[in-house]
Design an enzyme around this catalytic site. Structure first.
Site, PDB file in Angstrom:
ATOM      1  N   ASN A 107       3.328   0.492   0.750  1.00  0.00           N
ATOM      2  CA  ASN A 107       4.448   0.913   1.295  1.00  0.00           C
ATOM      3  C   ASN A 107       5.131   1.604  -0.470  1.00  0.00           C
ATOM      4  O   ASN A 107       5.840   0.698  -0.879  1.00  0.00           O
ATOM      5  CB  ASN A 107       4.974   0.065   2.355  1.00  0.00           C
ATOM      6  CG  ASN A 107       6.317   0.596   2.984  1.00  0.00           C
ATOM      7  OD1 ASN A 107       6.437   1.998   3.490  1.00  0.00           O
ATOM      8  ND2 ASN A 107       7.638   0.575   2.376  1.00  0.00           N
ATOM      9  N   HIS A 109       9.390   2.568  -0.166  1.00  0.00           N
ATOM     10  CA  HIS A 109      10.762   1.964  -0.018  1.00  0.00           C
ATOM     11  C   HIS A 109      12.435   2.964  -0.529  1.00  0.00           C
ATOM     12  O   HIS A 109      12.145   2.259  -1.254  1.00  0.00           O
ATOM     13  CB  HIS A 109      10.879   0.174   0.181  1.00  0.00           C
ATOM     14  CG  HIS A 109      12.376   0.494   1.131  1.00  0.00           C
ATOM     15  ND1 HIS A 109      11.987   0.398   2.193  1.00  0.00           N
ATOM     16  CD2 HIS A 109      13.698   0.428   0.823  1.00  0.00           C
ATOM     17  CE1 HIS A 109      13.346  -0.296   2.683  1.00  0.00           C
ATOM     18  NE2 HIS A 109      14.251  -0.481   2.285  1.00  0.00           N
ATOM     19  N   LEU A 144       8.533  -7.635   7.217  1.00  0.00           N
ATOM     20  CA  LEU A 144       8.934  -6.262   6.014  1.00  0.00           C
ATOM     21  C   LEU A 144       9.160  -5.893   4.987  1.00  0.00           C
ATOM     22  O   LEU A 144      10.381  -7.046   4.222  1.00  0.00           O
ATOM     23  CB  LEU A 144      10.265  -5.802   7.999  1.00  0.00           C
ATOM     24  CG  LEU A 144      11.040  -4.194   7.492  1.00  0.00           C
ATOM     25  CD1 LEU A 144       9.249  -3.647   7.897  1.00  0.00           C
ATOM     26  CD2 LEU A 144      11.194  -4.050   8.594  1.00  0.00           C
TER      27      LEU A 144
HETATM   28  C1  GRF Z   1      11.363   8.436   1.600  1.00  0.00           C
HETATM   29  O1  GRF Z   1      12.393   8.658   1.883  1.00  0.00           O
HETATM   30  C2  GRF Z   1      10.727   7.298   2.224  1.00  0.00           C
HETATM   31  O2  GRF Z   1      10.564   6.261   1.313  1.00  0.00           O
HETATM   32  C3  GRF Z   1      10.693   6.958   3.290  1.00  0.00           C
HETATM   33  O3  GRF Z   1      10.961   8.644   4.864  1.00  0.00           O
HETATM   34  C4  GRF Z   1      11.123   9.360   3.502  1.00  0.00           C
HETATM   35  C5  GRF Z   1      10.613  10.841   4.094  1.00  0.00           C
HETATM   36  O4  GRF Z   1       9.376  10.160   3.566  1.00  0.00           O
HETATM   37  N1  GRF Z   1      10.179   5.467   4.272  1.00  0.00           N
HETATM   38  P1  GRF Z   1       7.808  11.503   3.481  1.00  0.00           P
HETATM   39  O5  GRF Z   1       8.843  13.492   3.364  1.00  0.00           O
HETATM   40  O6  GRF Z   1       7.984  12.065   5.123  1.00  0.00           O
HETATM   41  O7  GRF Z   1       7.510  11.183   2.579  1.00  0.00           O
END
Ligand code: GRF
Length: 196
Positions: A107, A109, A144
């Site tokens: 994942n 984050h 989480l």
């Molecule tokens: C990103 O910052 C990711 O880390 C978070 O959601 C945001 C959007 O991600 N979980 P994406 O453009 O959909 O990959």
């Protein structure tokens, strides 16, 4: 060649960065992009790149997480992935789902874990007056945003930053970090990488 399934919820910019990196001598290839929202823009982008896609709307399942996951798992298992990448996937997975992919699910984050697990990471970093922010790729465990860290990238917090301007700066690093970690992970490397 490792088979990679990617889970998204929205635009899929991290998914795209990963998919675009899996070419040439990369040890993995994308086999599925799945979303919990049939309207996720990332599904269209994945299909345009010729990758199989699937969507399971979590909303009709309400509080029945297991029911939602069972429907999602049917698509994932059919793709027979070796590795599962959560890329902007915003559903919290049950311990049962996590146990099925433990040791092969990643994942990204948008914080320097263990700081700021959960939501609103950039706002919290600004409220705390942090000088730095960043992003983390980790293995997913039942807790989480807590699994073994596989990589991190840092950015400065600049005067006048808003949560949005900070998020945009971190997102650029996410697109640099996640592909590097996936390439290492698919090659069997578990030692973390810290990007300058
Ligand atoms: C990103 O910052 C990711 O880390 C978070 O959601 C945001 C959007 O991600 N979980 P994406 O453009 O959909 O990959």
């Amino acid at each position: 060649m490792k088979r990679v399934a990617l889970l998204i919820s929205g635009g899929g910019s991290n998914m795209l960065a990963l998919v675009r990196s899996m070419t040439g001598d990369h040890p993995a290839r994308p086999v599925l992009v799945a979303a919990n929202d049939p309207g996720a823009a990332g599904l269209v982008r994945a299909a345009e790149l010729g990758i199989a896609t699937a969507a399971v709307d979590h909303r009709p399942f309400g509080k029945d997480r297991e029911g939602f996951e069972a429907a999602l798992l049917a698509h994932i298992e059919a793709a027979r992935p070796d590795i599962l990448c959560l890329a902007g996937f915003m559903r919290v997975l049950t311990p049962g789902f996590v146990a099925r992919f433990e040791g092969r699910m990643l994942n990204i984050h948008p914080s320097l874990l263990p700081k700021y697990p959960g939501l609103h990471t950039h706002r919290r970093a600004l409220e705390a007056g942090d000088a730095e922010a960043g992003c983390t790729v980790h293995e997913v465990t039942a807790v989480l945003d807590d699994g073994p860290i596989l990589g991190q990238a840092r950015v400065p917090v600049l005067p006048g930053d808003s949560a949005d301007s900070l998020a945009a700066r971190v997102l650029v690093e996410e697109h640099r970090l996640y592909p590097q970690v996936l390439r290492r992970y698919a090659s069997g490397v578990r030692a973390p990488v810290f990007l300058p």
